[in-house]
Design an enzyme around this catalytic site. Structure first.
Site, PDB file in Angstrom:
ATOM      1  N   CYS A  10       1.786   6.176   5.773  1.00 19.44           N
ATOM      2  CA  CYS A  10       1.475   6.705   7.144  1.00 19.44           C
ATOM      3  C   CYS A  10       2.204   5.423   8.184  1.00 19.44           C
ATOM      4  CB  CYS A  10      -0.070   6.748   7.324  1.00 19.44           C
ATOM      5  SG  CYS A  10      -0.779   5.307   7.269  1.00 19.44           S
ATOM      6  N   CYS A  13       0.213   2.271   8.345  1.00 15.82           N
ATOM      7  CA  CYS A  13       0.582   1.423   7.008  1.00 15.82           C
ATOM      8  C   CYS A  13       1.800   0.757   7.084  1.00 15.82           C
ATOM      9  CB  CYS A  13       0.580   2.220   5.877  1.00 15.82           C
ATOM     10  SG  CYS A  13      -1.079   3.042   5.211  1.00 15.82           S
TER      11      CYS A  13
END
Length: 77
Positions: A10, A13
């Protein structure tokens, strides 16, 4: 030192990985930084919220994108 960024890919991240890599590069800390996106590996850390920063096997930060100061504190203690 081994630093692992746990995340499934994501945006948060990816941002965490880039931030940690930048702090390591700028501070001259001798560390290997890599991302772990395999969910089977991530669950071994008993993390319920991502991203997470693992330093030498110990979860230091979880659930949010850390600031530069938080990253430095996590990797120097």
């Amino acid at each position: 030192m081994e630093i692992i960024i746990l995340g499934t890919g994501c945006a948060k991240c990816k941002t965490t990985f880039e931030a940690v890599q930048k702090v390591v590069d700028e501070s001259g800390i001798d560390a290997t930084v890599y991302k772990e996106e395999d969910i089977l590996e991530i669950v071994k850390y008993n993390i319920m919220s991502l991203p997470a920063v693992v330093v030498d096997g110990e979860v230091k930060i979880k659930g949010y994108v850390p600031t530069k100061e938080e990253i430095l504190k996590a990797i120097t203690i």
